[in-house]
Design an enzyme around this catalytic site. Structure first.
Site, PDB file in Angstrom:
ATOM      1  N   SER A   1       6.131   7.571 -15.298  1.00 46.85           N
ATOM      2  CA  SER A   1       5.686   8.954 -15.204  1.00 46.85           C
ATOM      3  C   SER A   1       4.531   9.149 -16.192  1.00 46.85           C
ATOM      4  CB  SER A   1       6.859   9.901 -15.494  1.00 46.85           C
ATOM      5  OG  SER A   1       6.447  11.250 -15.407  1.00 46.85           O
TER       6      SER A   1
ATOM      7  N   LYS B   1       3.877  13.636 -11.342  1.00 45.71           N
ATOM      8  CA  LYS B   1       4.544  12.972 -12.473  1.00 45.71           C
ATOM      9  C   LYS B   1       5.911  13.604 -12.752  1.00 45.71           C
ATOM     10  CE  LYS B   1       2.641  10.049 -12.241  1.00 45.71           C
ATOM     11  NZ  LYS B   1       2.896   8.584 -12.310  1.00 45.71           N
TER      12      LYS B   1
ATOM     13  N   TYR C   1      -1.567  16.261  -9.973  1.00 46.57           N
ATOM     14  CA  TYR C   1      -1.158  15.066 -10.727  1.00 46.57           C
ATOM     15  C   TYR C   1       0.094  15.364 -11.552  1.00 46.57           C
ATOM     16  CZ  TYR C   1      -1.147  11.237 -14.100  1.00 46.57           C
ATOM     17  OH  TYR C   1      -0.778  10.170 -14.879  1.00 46.57           O
TER      18      TYR C   1
ATOM     19  N   ASP D   1       0.869  -1.175   0.000  1.00 43.41           N
ATOM     20  CA  ASP D   1       0.000   0.000   0.000  1.00 43.41           C
ATOM     21  C   ASP D   1       0.902   1.220   0.000  1.00 43.41           C
ATOM     22  OD1 ASP D   1      -1.774   2.049   0.354  1.00 43.41           O
ATOM     23  OD2 ASP D   1      -2.722   1.237   2.157  1.00 43.41           O
TER      24      ASP D   1
ATOM     25  N   ASN E   1       5.529   1.125 -11.124  1.00 48.12           N
ATOM     26  CA  ASN E   1       4.486   1.325 -12.121  1.00 48.12           C
ATOM     27  C   ASN E   1       3.187   1.893 -11.555  1.00 48.12           C
ATOM     28  OD1 ASN E   1       2.823   0.363 -14.700  1.00 48.12           O
ATOM     29  ND2 ASN E   1       1.857  -0.577 -12.919  1.00 48.12           N
TER      30      ASN E   1
END
Length: 312
Positions: free
Chosen positions: A169, A203, A199, A86, A113
């Site tokens: 990413s 990334k 977000y 987690d 990933n």
């Protein structure tokens, strides 16, 4: 104009010169794929199993992971191994790494990933970090650094003397120029920033972490890359509205395409020489997003990450 062209070329890439069939035999290699129960992660595990790797399916939900492992068994004849992870709970991340290290001394490839994209703004991690930054960046940082002894051992036992860490990413990394550390915890500034910008920031954080990790540990055989897997139909879109999903659906590719770029970085002979590189669809090295080109920002992020896990 350069940014627009870059985004378009990644959204509509040329045919890949690398295919799953090009993956070399991975017998004896130990691999972890995070977020491996669905989407790109599951496709990545499938390809690795087909080429004889020993693969740990790292996921939060045991039920979903075991279903994925059963599906992959039927498709490949090989068994993945469940590893509970987690990423939104730092204590859980530590327990997961310890569980793996109790079973394995070597780790040859780590695919960071897993990811969260544009969840509701009120969602945060167990330790009250922004869910996207806490999961996508901080959780993966902690997991990776805890596994460093196994990665170094894996590098020593690999034929090419390298262990690889592939960080997933997104093209969203191009839309963030820096990390606003006032927005990575549950603050008023975070809510003002908005979930889409958060977000993109996470990334960018993936790329900065990948670069800094590779810079720090290249002399110990670590090859650290970051990738944009492409515009894909996956579980990542679960937080988008029906209108948003309908609008973007025409430009999305199957998840099997998305696995190609990270498999190229993680398994191909060429990938052994890609430390610090950013790859785009399908399996093409590209220039780093502009926000990831400042080494001082990478160092600043690393220092912040270290501080967050110092007392876990």
């Amino acid at each position: 104009m350069g940014l627009v062209f870059s985004i378009i070329s990644q959204a509509f890439p040329p045919k890949s010169k690398f295919n799953v069939e090009d993956i070399p035999d991975l017998s004896g290699r130990v691999v972890i794929v995070t977020g491996a129960n669905t989407g790109v992660g599951k496709e990545t595990v499938k390809a690795l199993l087909q080429h004889n790797a020993k693969v740990y399916v790292a996921a939060r939900s045991q039920d979903k992971a075991e279903q994925a492992i059963q599906d992959l068994k039927e498709q490949t004849g090989k068994d993945g191994i469940f590893l509970k992870l987690d990423l939104g709970d730092l204590k859980g991340v530590k327990a997961s790494a310890e569980e793996f290290l109790s079973k394995e001394k070597e780790l040859h490839i780590l695919f960071n990933n897993a990811g969260v994209m544009v969840p509701p703004i009120d969602q945060v991690t167990t330790q009250d970090y922004d869910l996207q930054f806490g999961t996508n960046v901080l959780g993966h940082y902690y997991f990776t650094t805890l596994l460093l002894p196994a990665l170094i051992a894996g590098a020593k036992s690999s034929p090419d003397g390298k262990a690889r860490v592939v960080n997933t990413s997104s093209s969203a990394a191009y839309f963030a120029n820096t990390i606003d550390f006032n927005t990575v915890k549950n603050t008023a500034a975070r809510k003002k920033k908005g979930t889409g910008s958060l977000y993109a920031q996470s990334k960018l954080g993936n790329v900065l972490f990948a670069n800094e990790f590779g810079r720090r540990y290249a002399d110990q055989g670590i090859v650290s890359t970051s990738v944009n897997p492409g515009n894909l139909r996956s579980d990542l879109q679960r937080h988008l509205s029906v209108f948003e999903r309908t609008f973007i659906n025409w430009m999305l590719y199957p998840t099997s395409f998305g696995a190609l770029t990270q498999l190229y970085a993680g398994t191909s002979p060429q990938g052994a020489d890609m430390n610090g590189q950013f790859l785009i669809p399908w399996a093409r090295p590209a220039a780093l997003p502009s926000g990831a080109r400042d080494p001082k920002l990478g160092e600043e992020l690393w220092k912040w990450l270290e501080e967050q896990v110092a007392k876990v």
